[in-house]
Write a protein that holds these residues in place. Structure first.
Motif, PDB file in Angstrom:
ATOM      1  N   THR A  10     -31.842 -94.057  42.281  1.00  0.00           N
ATOM      2  CA  THR A  10     -32.345 -93.670  43.604  1.00  0.00           C
ATOM      3  C   THR A  10     -31.217 -93.199  44.498  1.00  0.00           C
ATOM      4  N   GLY A  11     -30.099 -93.929  44.509  1.00  0.00           N
ATOM      5  CA  GLY A  11     -28.961 -93.554  45.338  1.00  0.00           C
ATOM      6  C   GLY A  11     -28.368 -92.218  44.930  1.00  0.00           C
ATOM      7  N   VAL A  12     -28.207 -92.014  43.628  1.00  0.00           N
ATOM      8  CA  VAL A  12     -27.650 -90.757  43.117  1.00  0.00           C
ATOM      9  C   VAL A  12     -28.559 -89.579  43.473  1.00  0.00           C
ATOM     10  N   GLU A  13     -29.866 -89.757  43.246  1.00  0.00           N
ATOM     11  CA  GLU A  13     -30.815 -88.690  43.538  1.00  0.00           C
ATOM     12  C   GLU A  13     -30.857 -88.388  45.035  1.00  0.00           C
ATOM     13  N   MET A  14     -30.804 -89.439  45.857  1.00  0.00           N
ATOM     14  CA  MET A  14     -30.852 -89.259  47.305  1.00  0.00           C
ATOM     15  C   MET A  14     -29.602 -88.536  47.805  1.00  0.00           C
ATOM     16  N   ALA A  15     -28.435 -88.947  47.337  1.00  0.00           N
ATOM     17  CA  ALA A  15     -27.190 -88.316  47.770  1.00  0.00           C
ATOM     18  C   ALA A  15     -27.160 -86.846  47.372  1.00  0.00           C
ATOM     19  N   GLY A  16     -27.604 -86.549  46.156  1.00  0.00           N
ATOM     20  CA  GLY A  16     -27.632 -85.161  45.706  1.00  0.00           C
ATOM     21  C   GLY A  16     -28.595 -84.316  46.521  1.00  0.00           C
ATOM     22  N   ALA A  17     -29.757 -84.888  46.837  1.00  0.00           N
ATOM     23  CA  ALA A  17     -30.751 -84.155  47.621  1.00  0.00           C
ATOM     24  C   ALA A  17     -30.257 -83.890  49.043  1.00  0.00           C
TER      25      ALA A  17
ATOM     26  N   THR B 113     -33.776 -92.929  29.531  1.00  0.00           N
ATOM     27  CA  THR B 113     -33.586 -92.999  30.983  1.00  0.00           C
ATOM     28  C   THR B 113     -32.984 -91.689  31.459  1.00  0.00           C
ATOM     29  N   MET B 114     -33.291 -91.345  32.713  1.00  0.00           N
ATOM     30  CA  MET B 114     -32.771 -90.090  33.258  1.00  0.00           C
ATOM     31  C   MET B 114     -32.708 -90.174  34.769  1.00  0.00           C
ATOM     32  N   ALA B 115     -31.857 -89.333  35.329  1.00  0.00           N
ATOM     33  CA  ALA B 115     -31.724 -89.256  36.791  1.00  0.00           C
ATOM     34  C   ALA B 115     -31.356 -87.833  37.156  1.00  0.00           C
ATOM     35  N   THR B 116     -31.982 -87.320  38.216  1.00  0.00           N
ATOM     36  CA  THR B 116     -31.637 -85.991  38.708  1.00  0.00           C
ATOM     37  C   THR B 116     -30.553 -86.112  39.764  1.00  0.00           C
ATOM     38  N   ILE B 117     -29.700 -85.110  39.837  1.00  0.00           N
ATOM     39  CA  ILE B 117     -28.588 -85.129  40.786  1.00  0.00           C
ATOM     40  C   ILE B 117     -28.788 -84.058  41.848  1.00  0.00           C
ATOM     41  N   GLY B 118     -29.483 -83.008  41.495  1.00  0.00           N
ATOM     42  CA  GLY B 118     -29.722 -81.917  42.429  1.00  0.00           C
ATOM     43  C   GLY B 118     -30.463 -80.788  41.754  1.00  0.00           C
ATOM     44  N   ARG B 119     -30.422 -79.651  42.373  1.00  0.00           N
ATOM     45  CA  ARG B 119     -31.123 -78.480  41.855  1.00  0.00           C
ATOM     46  C   ARG B 119     -30.566 -78.112  40.479  1.00  0.00           C
ATOM     47  N   ALA B 120     -31.420 -78.205  39.458  1.00  0.00           N
ATOM     48  CA  ALA B 120     -31.050 -77.860  38.082  1.00  0.00           C
ATOM     49  C   ALA B 120     -29.897 -78.700  37.557  1.00  0.00           C
TER      50      ALA B 120
ATOM     51  N   GLN C 276     -43.364 -93.679  43.233  1.00  0.00           N
ATOM     52  CA  GLN C 276     -42.103 -94.024  43.898  1.00  0.00           C
ATOM     53  C   GLN C 276     -40.884 -93.222  43.444  1.00  0.00           C
ATOM     54  N   PRO C 277     -40.770 -92.822  42.168  1.00  0.00           N
ATOM     55  CA  PRO C 277     -39.567 -92.080  41.776  1.00  0.00           C
ATOM     56  C   PRO C 277     -39.333 -90.784  42.552  1.00  0.00           C
ATOM     57  N   LEU C 278     -40.366 -90.264  43.201  1.00  0.00           N
ATOM     58  CA  LEU C 278     -40.199 -89.029  43.962  1.00  0.00           C
ATOM     59  C   LEU C 278     -40.188 -89.254  45.475  1.00  0.00           C
ATOM     60  N   LEU C 279     -40.083 -90.500  45.911  1.00  0.00           N
ATOM     61  CA  LEU C 279     -40.044 -90.769  47.343  1.00  0.00           C
ATOM     62  C   LEU C 279     -38.864 -90.071  48.025  1.00  0.00           C
ATOM     63  N   TYR C 280     -37.739 -90.002  47.324  1.00  0.00           N
ATOM     64  CA  TYR C 280     -36.566 -89.382  47.939  1.00  0.00           C
ATOM     65  C   TYR C 280     -36.823 -87.907  48.242  1.00  0.00           C
ATOM     66  N   GLN C 281     -37.758 -87.275  47.501  1.00  0.00           N
ATOM     67  CA  GLN C 281     -38.066 -85.868  47.775  1.00  0.00           C
ATOM     68  C   GLN C 281     -38.912 -85.727  49.033  1.00  0.00           C
ATOM     69  N   VAL C 282     -39.693 -86.753  49.356  1.00  0.00           N
ATOM     70  CA  VAL C 282     -40.389 -86.769  50.651  1.00  0.00           C
ATOM     71  C   VAL C 282     -39.371 -87.005  51.762  1.00  0.00           C
ATOM     72  N   ALA C 283     -38.430 -87.921  51.504  1.00  0.00           N
ATOM     73  CA  ALA C 283     -37.419 -88.251  52.508  1.00  0.00           C
ATOM     74  C   ALA C 283     -36.525 -87.062  52.834  1.00  0.00           C
ATOM     75  N   THR C 284     -36.352 -86.157  51.872  1.00  0.00           N
ATOM     76  CA  THR C 284     -35.494 -84.995  52.100  1.00  0.00           C
ATOM     77  C   THR C 284     -36.292 -83.719  52.305  1.00  0.00           C
TER      78      THR C 284
ATOM     79  N   ILE D 269     -27.850 -94.061  57.573  1.00  0.00           N
ATOM     80  CA  ILE D 269     -27.475 -95.014  56.531  1.00  0.00           C
ATOM     81  C   ILE D 269     -28.727 -95.335  55.716  1.00  0.00           C
ATOM     82  N   ILE D 270     -28.659 -95.140  54.412  1.00  0.00           N
ATOM     83  CA  ILE D 270     -29.815 -95.336  53.536  1.00  0.00           C
ATOM     84  C   ILE D 270     -29.458 -96.373  52.483  1.00  0.00           C
ATOM     85  N   TRP D 271     -30.329 -97.357  52.319  1.00  0.00           N
ATOM     86  CA  TRP D 271     -30.060 -98.474  51.404  1.00  0.00           C
ATOM     87  C   TRP D 271     -30.766 -98.257  50.064  1.00  0.00           C
ATOM     88  N   ALA D 272     -29.990 -98.317  48.985  1.00  0.00           N
ATOM     89  CA  ALA D 272     -30.553 -98.196  47.638  1.00  0.00           C
ATOM     90  C   ALA D 272     -29.786 -99.112  46.685  1.00  0.00           C
TER      91      ALA D 272
END
Length: 421
Positions: free
Chosen positions: A167-174, A348-355, A41-49, A255-258
């Protein structure tokens, strides 16, 4: 006397972790899940984008577990649990008895009593959700390409992500990377300056639970990428192509719910104490009160750490709990006394975008490229199956150096009649 029968409900991180630990134990195992696959699930947003394909982050449960005598994998939905007679009942009416029951049914998005919002603001909990979001994004870009009037195409170039957690941060960045860089070469009618991405958070900071310095770093990074972060902005209503706040509205079909999760409704059939999100209060050994053979783990369990804070709904928690129960059941078969579960927090960690990412690892705080490398390695390590690890690594490296996205097909599978007009 035959082997003890362990029934595991849920093929997520917790359920699979417990099953793998029990694979060599002298027990029969039945895994029941609504899907035939384990999903990362942590990489679902990469499928969505459109960065990854569903097959990169999903593996059939049978392929993970392999061949083993006494192992069954059932495709089905558990709708009731009988604690007195020790059986679970499937939606089909089939009853399956157990000696031990491990409940790891995961969670669902919490719309805080506004269930009608779900059809307009899908979350990201399944491959189907991710594909639906992906198609909405791609369809919007296609519609914007056909509109000459900038005012008419504005809603289709607007994207709203509700919820400022990981999830929201990663999705918005992607999304920012997609619509402001990656896909711009594919369209001629509009420019990247016309696109708008909003990350909406009801509280005073994004990445709640992270140190303030990392939260602020993430906010600034998102804004540098073109994302408008709206803090202290609770949502008041969501309709078709419109999200409302106390001070204004934003018109968009994207509109994406997270914004928060609720435990599985299955847990109500346990008739035991639950918290406000539906999680079950468990004992130190993760069993429920008065039933030492029934356990609840992962997103479904309310368990506190040594400081009295509830454990987060994260993959590492579920994995450690699954391993703990696998060991507990084996040890109990050998006459050993039960231990108490203790979560070892590795960060804990979260990605925001490329690098770009933020990480808090045992008090050490990182951001930027180095945090992104740590995030990438950890997430690839958790992927089940070498093939998936290798493929995801190659995909990421390809995206990093070429700025190109993966599959961008529109199949019309999820679009509604309203979308087609």
């Amino acid at each position: 006397m035959g082997h003890k029968h362990v029934v595991i409900v849920g093929g997520g991180f917790g359920g699979i972790s417990a099953a793998k630990r029990l694979r060599k134990a002298d027990v029969d195992i039945t895994i029941i899940d609504k899907n035939n696959h384990h999903l990362f699930q942590p990489l679902l947003y990469q499928v969505a984008t459109a960065a990854l394909s569903p097959g990169d982050i999903a593996v059939p449960i049978r392929a993970i577990m392999g061949q083993r005598k006494g192992l069954k994998v059932l495709l089905g939905e558990v709708v009731n649990i009988n604690k007195q007679e020790n059986y679970v009942e499937l939606k089909s009416g089939k009853k399956i008895s157990f000696d031990y029951l491990i409940l790891a049914p995961g969670a669902q998005y919490n719309y805080f009593g506004n269930e009608d919002w779900k059809q307009h603001a899908p979350g990201l909990k399944s491959v189907g959700d991710a594909l639906q979001v992906r198609e909405r994004i791609l369809l919007s870009l296609e519609k914007a390409e056909q509109l000459e009037d900038p005012k008419l195409r504005e809603p289709y170039l607007t994207f709203v992500v509700i919820g400022g957690g990981p999830t929201g941060v990663e999705m918005a960045g992607a999304i920012a990377e997609i619509v402001k860089r990656n896909m711009m070469r594919d369209y001629n009618t509009f420019s990247k300056n016309e696109t708008r991405i909003f990350l909406v958070e009801a509280t005073s900071k994004i990445l709640n639970g992270y140190p303030d310095s990392l939260s602020e770093k993430a906010r600034k990074t998102l804004e540098e990428m073109g994302v408008r972060v709206l803090l202290n902005t609770p949502v008041t209503d969501i309709n078709h192509q419109k999200v409302s706040f106390s001070k204004g509205t934003i018109e968009t079909p994207n509109i994406i719910w997270a914004a928060g999760i609720a435990a599985s409704p299955l847990l109500k059939s346990l008739e035991t104490k639950q918290d406000r999100t539906g999680k079950v209060f468990v004992n130190d050994d993760l069993s429920i009160p008065n039933h030492e053979n029934i356990f609840v783990i992962g997103d479904a369990a309310h368990k506190v750490d040594k400081n009295g804070n509830p454990l987060p709904a994260l993959a590492p928690v579920a994995i450690q709990q699954g391993k703990f129960l696998g060991n507990l059941i084996q040890d109990e078969g050998n006459g050993k006394e039960r231990d108490s579960f203790t979560f070892v927090d590795k960060g804990t960690m979260a990605t925001i975008g490329r690098a770009k990412a933020v990480a808090d690892i045992r008090g050490f705080k990182f951001s930027g490229f180095f945090a992104w490398i740590i995030w990438s390695v950890v997430h690839i390590f958790f992927l089940i199956g070498f093939r998936n690890r290798f493929r995801v690594f190659i995909e990421w490296m390809w995206h990093y150096f070429t700025f190109k996205r993966g599959v961008r097909l529109i199949t019309d599978r999820f679009s509604t009649e309203e979308d087609k007009t």
